[in-house]
Write a protein that holds these residues in place. Structure first.
Motif, mmCIF file in Angstrom:
data_model
loop_
_atom_site.group_PDB
_atom_site.id
_atom_site.type_symbol
_atom_site.label_atom_id
_atom_site.label_comp_id
_atom_site.label_asym_id
_atom_site.label_seq_id
_atom_site.Cartn_x
_atom_site.Cartn_y
_atom_site.Cartn_z
ATOM 1 N N GLY A 46 11.589 -2.650 -1.907
ATOM 2 C CA GLY A 46 10.999 -1.858 -2.992
ATOM 3 C C GLY A 46 11.287 -2.458 -4.346
ATOM 4 N N ASN A 47 11.225 -1.618 -5.351
ATOM 5 C CA ASN A 47 11.446 -2.033 -6.736
ATOM 6 C C ASN A 47 12.796 -2.719 -6.914
ATOM 7 N N GLY A 48 13.777 -2.284 -6.115
ATOM 8 C CA GLY A 48 15.121 -2.838 -6.220
ATOM 9 C C GLY A 48 15.182 -4.314 -5.870
ATOM 10 N N ALA A 76 6.703 -2.870 2.439
ATOM 11 C CA ALA A 76 6.994 -2.760 1.005
ATOM 12 C C ALA A 76 6.645 -1.370 0.497
ATOM 13 N N SER A 77 7.274 -1.002 -0.617
ATOM 14 C CA SER A 77 6.879 0.246 -1.284
ATOM 15 C C SER A 77 5.712 -0.081 -2.212
ATOM 16 N N ARG A 78 5.088 0.952 -2.709
ATOM 17 C CA ARG A 78 3.968 0.701 -3.616
ATOM 18 C C ARG A 78 4.428 0.053 -4.918
ATOM 19 N N ALA A 79 5.640 0.381 -5.355
ATOM 20 C CA ALA A 79 6.134 -0.214 -6.598
ATOM 21 C C ALA A 79 6.165 -1.737 -6.456
ATOM 22 N N HIS A 114 1.020 -5.013 3.045
ATOM 23 C CA HIS A 114 2.392 -4.697 3.474
ATOM 24 C C HIS A 114 2.822 -3.284 3.089
ATOM 25 N N GLN A 115 1.994 -2.593 2.317
ATOM 26 C CA GLN A 115 2.456 -1.299 1.765
ATOM 27 C C GLN A 115 2.556 -0.192 2.807
ATOM 28 N N VAL A 116 3.713 0.470 2.784
ATOM 29 C CA VAL A 116 3.954 1.608 3.682
ATOM 30 C C VAL A 116 3.897 2.875 2.840
ATOM 31 N N GLY A 117 3.237 3.898 3.353
ATOM 32 C CA GLY A 117 3.226 5.168 2.625
ATOM 33 C C GLY A 117 1.866 5.810 2.616
ATOM 34 N N GLN A 118 1.791 6.837 1.818
ATOM 35 C CA GLN A 118 0.589 7.676 1.758
ATOM 36 C C GLN A 118 -0.687 6.873 1.508
ATOM 37 N N THR A 119 -0.604 5.898 0.633
ATOM 38 C CA THR A 119 -1.800 5.100 0.342
ATOM 39 C C THR A 119 -1.674 3.694 0.922
ATOM 40 N N GLY A 120 -0.717 3.521 1.808
ATOM 41 C CA GLY A 120 -0.578 2.263 2.529
ATOM 42 C C GLY A 120 -0.675 2.577 4.009
ATOM 43 N N ILE A 179 14.594 0.898 -2.016
ATOM 44 C CA ILE A 179 13.487 1.867 -2.066
ATOM 45 C C ILE A 179 14.109 3.244 -2.313
ATOM 46 N N SER A 180 13.600 3.961 -3.334
ATOM 47 C CA SER A 180 14.258 5.225 -3.714
ATOM 48 C C SER A 180 13.992 6.349 -2.713
ATOM 49 N N GLY A 181 12.791 6.344 -2.090
ATOM 50 C CA GLY A 181 12.480 7.397 -1.118
ATOM 51 C C GLY A 181 11.574 8.476 -1.698
ATOM 52 N N ILE A 199 8.316 10.859 -2.042
ATOM 53 C CA ILE A 199 7.612 11.547 -0.953
ATOM 54 C C ILE A 199 6.455 10.719 -0.393
ATOM 55 N N GLN A 200 5.783 9.988 -1.288
ATOM 56 C CA GLN A 200 4.621 9.218 -0.813
ATOM 57 C C GLN A 200 5.056 8.061 0.083
ATOM 58 N N HIS A 201 6.264 7.544 -0.111
ATOM 59 C CA HIS A 201 6.749 6.473 0.780
ATOM 60 C C HIS A 201 7.206 7.080 2.106
ATOM 61 N N ILE A 202 7.963 8.172 2.001
ATOM 62 C CA ILE A 202 8.504 8.816 3.204
ATOM 63 C C ILE A 202 7.363 9.273 4.123
ATOM 64 N N VAL A 222 19.275 0.868 2.510
ATOM 65 C CA VAL A 222 20.226 0.098 1.693
ATOM 66 C C VAL A 222 19.844 0.367 0.247
ATOM 67 N N ASN A 223 20.742 1.013 -0.495
ATOM 68 C CA ASN A 223 20.421 1.365 -1.881
ATOM 69 C C ASN A 223 21.723 1.475 -2.659
ATOM 70 N N LYS A 224 21.706 1.011 -3.906
ATOM 71 C CA LYS A 224 22.977 1.046 -4.651
ATOM 72 C C LYS A 224 23.238 2.412 -5.282
ATOM 73 N N ASP A 226 24.642 -3.166 -3.068
ATOM 74 C CA ASP A 226 23.642 -4.059 -3.659
ATOM 75 C C ASP A 226 22.961 -4.831 -2.525
ATOM 76 N N LEU A 227 21.647 -4.732 -2.467
ATOM 77 C CA LEU A 227 20.941 -5.367 -1.339
ATOM 78 C C LEU A 227 21.149 -6.878 -1.316
ATOM 79 N N PHE A 228 21.402 -7.458 -2.491
ATOM 80 C CA PHE A 228 21.582 -8.918 -2.524
ATOM 81 C C PHE A 228 22.937 -9.327 -1.912
HETATM 82 P P1 FAD Z 1 11.850 3.017 -7.341
HETATM 83 O O1 FAD Z 1 11.551 4.455 -7.252
HETATM 84 O O2 FAD Z 1 11.919 2.389 -8.684
HETATM 85 O O3 FAD Z 1 13.226 2.796 -6.587
HETATM 86 C C1 FAD Z 1 13.929 1.593 -6.553
HETATM 87 C C2 FAD Z 1 15.247 1.861 -5.853
HETATM 88 O O4 FAD Z 1 15.926 0.640 -5.704
HETATM 89 C C3 FAD Z 1 16.175 2.817 -6.605
HETATM 90 O O5 FAD Z 1 16.555 3.873 -5.764
HETATM 91 C C4 FAD Z 1 17.373 1.932 -6.977
HETATM 92 O O6 FAD Z 1 18.600 2.654 -6.898
HETATM 93 C C5 FAD Z 1 17.314 0.872 -5.914
HETATM 94 N N1 FAD Z 1 17.880 -0.424 -6.308
HETATM 95 C C6 FAD Z 1 17.700 -1.107 -7.468
HETATM 96 N N2 FAD Z 1 18.335 -2.301 -7.423
HETATM 97 C C7 FAD Z 1 18.952 -2.350 -6.206
HETATM 98 C C8 FAD Z 1 19.778 -3.323 -5.576
HETATM 99 N N3 FAD Z 1 20.080 -4.497 -6.187
HETATM 100 N N4 FAD Z 1 20.253 -3.055 -4.352
HETATM 101 C C9 FAD Z 1 19.972 -1.878 -3.710
HETATM 102 N N5 FAD Z 1 19.196 -0.919 -4.271
HETATM 103 C C10 FAD Z 1 18.692 -1.170 -5.500
HETATM 104 N N6 FAD Z 1 4.746 4.694 -2.831
HETATM 105 C C11 FAD Z 1 4.876 4.026 -1.676
HETATM 106 O O7 FAD Z 1 5.911 3.405 -1.406
HETATM 107 N N7 FAD Z 1 3.850 4.034 -0.766
HETATM 108 C C12 FAD Z 1 2.686 4.684 -0.987
HETATM 109 O O8 FAD Z 1 1.787 4.607 -0.147
HETATM 110 C C13 FAD Z 1 2.532 5.416 -2.190
HETATM 111 N N8 FAD Z 1 1.409 6.116 -2.454
HETATM 112 C C14 FAD Z 1 1.333 6.838 -3.601
HETATM 113 C C15 FAD Z 1 0.200 7.631 -3.829
HETATM 114 C C16 FAD Z 1 0.109 8.368 -4.987
HETATM 115 C C17 FAD Z 1 -1.102 9.215 -5.193
HETATM 116 C C18 FAD Z 1 1.140 8.303 -5.947
HETATM 117 C C19 FAD Z 1 1.051 9.077 -7.220
HETATM 118 C C20 FAD Z 1 2.256 7.530 -5.737
HETATM 119 C C21 FAD Z 1 2.366 6.779 -4.569
HETATM 120 N N9 FAD Z 1 3.475 5.986 -4.322
HETATM 121 C C22 FAD Z 1 3.600 5.364 -3.130
HETATM 122 C C23 FAD Z 1 4.488 5.725 -5.371
HETATM 123 C C24 FAD Z 1 5.744 6.530 -5.230
HETATM 124 O O9 FAD Z 1 5.605 7.763 -5.908
HETATM 125 C C25 FAD Z 1 6.927 5.789 -5.870
HETATM 126 O O10 FAD Z 1 6.621 5.507 -7.218
HETATM 127 C C26 FAD Z 1 7.270 4.480 -5.160
HETATM 128 O O11 FAD Z 1 7.414 4.686 -3.767
HETATM 129 C C27 FAD Z 1 8.584 3.956 -5.714
HETATM 130 O O12 FAD Z 1 8.866 2.721 -5.113
HETATM 131 P P2 FAD Z 1 10.376 2.230 -4.992
HETATM 132 O O13 FAD Z 1 11.158 3.231 -4.209
HETATM 133 O O14 FAD Z 1 10.329 0.846 -4.480
HETATM 134 O O15 FAD Z 1 10.820 2.150 -6.515
#
Ligand code: FAD
Length: 331
Positions: free
Chosen positions: A218-220, A243-246, A257-263, A276-278, A280-283, A295-297, A314-316
């Motif tokens: 994910g974003n992390g 992957a997450s959408r982010a 690769h996207q997993v979730g509501q729109t993947g 990945i933060s978790g 609802i759309q990913h879960i 794995v999340n810090k 830290d995932l790294f």
């Molecule tokens: P973030 O929420 O930014 O989380 C990143 C996480 O990484 C944080 O918890 C942080 O603590 C952790 N992190 C940071 N650095 C590290 C490190 N070095 N080591 C370990 N952990 C670290 N999302 C999807 O995934 N799939 C979908 O299909 C999807 N569909 C959507 C549909 C709609 C209509 C909408 C509005 C949103 C949708 N989303 C979807 C987006 C969703 O709401 C979230 O924005 C997205 O899932 C966030 O991705 P993320 O968890 O990777 O990023």
């Protein structure tokens, strides 16, 4: 107040004569709205050589189709399609219009709603009728997906909304359904846009649906290059990369690769969510996995509430250790 406005419309997007799946998907919530309001469900089909799509729309639930079929509608163009939709709306005065939030739908929806001075709710995830007011209740995630907002459009008509592809399931087709196809013609405005070249992106095929192990980033993960950490662990486990959408929106990895509501919705034996933060759309897309490791810090990350095993770190640092340990087991 809006006694002239009737019927629910679903815009069926087509390109080079072929329909996009999202139009059929939207016939499901459209049918529900029309049944609750006791009105007709109308599919609006605009394209070139799209009579078959009009017939299919009836099989998938429309009562009536407004068909604009002409060579000028072969490929989307804001002026031409905007003029067509505005013309149809002025003539037929619908109550509500559902549009797929594709690239073209995201252009057409706001263009039309501005021209006819009505509201539009973008990226809805649920659509129903508000029992109290009789307005359409458009529900969409707000504040970064942390809460769901339900939006009404009480003062203007038609009520308009866009919905991302994949949110609703296509209804089951019933070839025995009958309906009316009305062929329309609208003024085609002078074309101000010259299409110079079309480039088709070759979609990567990723077998997430059948993978028994998925390691998702994910974003992390922080960058496209850092996805090598995810890939290394996936490779050693014989799994696929998710992957997450982010991560996808950041351009680090393709949408395939996207997993979730729109993947993709996946249900592997093992799902490892990294950075990945978790949301609802990913879960929604991975909670059916047999075993989930996160794995999340951040120890308070919501992903830990669905995980069977959580690694706060830290995932790294964590991923290279896991990869090395699995490598030892394999050797
Ligand atoms: P973030 O929420 O930014 O989380 C990143 C996480 O990484 C944080 O918890 C942080 O603590 C952790 N992190 C940071 N650095 C590290 C490190 N070095 N080591 C370990 N952990 C670290 N999302 C999807 O995934 N799939 C979908 O299909 C999807 N569909 C959507 C549909 C709609 C209509 C909408 C509005 C949103 C949708 N989303 C979807 C987006 C969703 O709401 C979230 O924005 C997205 O899932 C966030 O991705 P993320 O968890 O990777 O990023």
């Amino acid at each position: 107040m809006f006694e002239n406005n009737k019927n629910i419309w679903v815009y069926m997007e087509t390109e080079e004569g072929k329909p996009k799946a999202v139009g059929f998907e939207l016939l499901a919530p459209g049918r529900n709205l029309a049944d609750k309001r006791g009105c007709s469900l109308v599919a609006v089909v605009i394209g070139n050589g799209v009579e078959e799509t009009a017939k299919q729309a009836i099989a998938y639930g429309a009562d009536q189709v407004l068909l604009l079929d002409a060579p000028e509608y072969n490929i989307y163009n804001t002026d031409v399609f905007g003029e067509a939709m505005v013309g149809l709306i002025e003539k037929y005065q619908p109550e509500g219009i559902l549009i797929g939030a594709t690239n073209n739908g995201r252009d057409l929806g706001p263009c039309v709603s501005c021209r006819i001075k009505t509201g539009l709710t973008a990226d809805c995830t649920a659509i129903d009728l508000d029992g109290e007011s009789g307005n359409i209740a458009w529900t969409r995630p707000a504040f970064g997906g942390n809460l769901m907002a339900t939006i009404l459009c009480p003062n203007t008509r038609p009520q308009m909304g866009t919905v991302r592809p994949g949110v609703f399931k296509k209804p089951v087709a019933d070839e025995s359904r009958t309906g009316e196809i009305i062929r329309e013609q609208m003024k085609i405005p002078e074309n101000r846009v010259e299409l110079i070249k079309r480039v088709r992106e070759v979609a990567e095929s990723v077998n997430l649906d059948e993978a028994e192990i998925i390691v998702s980033g994910g974003n992390g993960v922080g960058s496209a290059e850092n996805f090598s950490y995810i890939k290394a662990l996936a490779d050693i486990l014989g799994g696929a990369v998710g992957a997450s959408r982010a991560a996808v929106d950041n351009g680090w990895i393709s949408h395939a690769h996207q997993v979730g509501q729109t993947g993709k919705t996946v249900a592997p034996k093992l799902y490892i969510a990294c950075g990945i933060s978790g949301a609802i759309q990913h879960i929604a897309g991975m909670s059916g996995s047999d075993t989930i490791i996160a794995v999340n810090k951040d120890p308070d990350a919501p992903i830990f509430s669905v995980a069977d095993y959580g690694i706060v770190g830290d995932l790294f640092e964590v991923l290279p250790v896991l990869t090395a340990e699995f490598k030892k087991i394999k050797e």
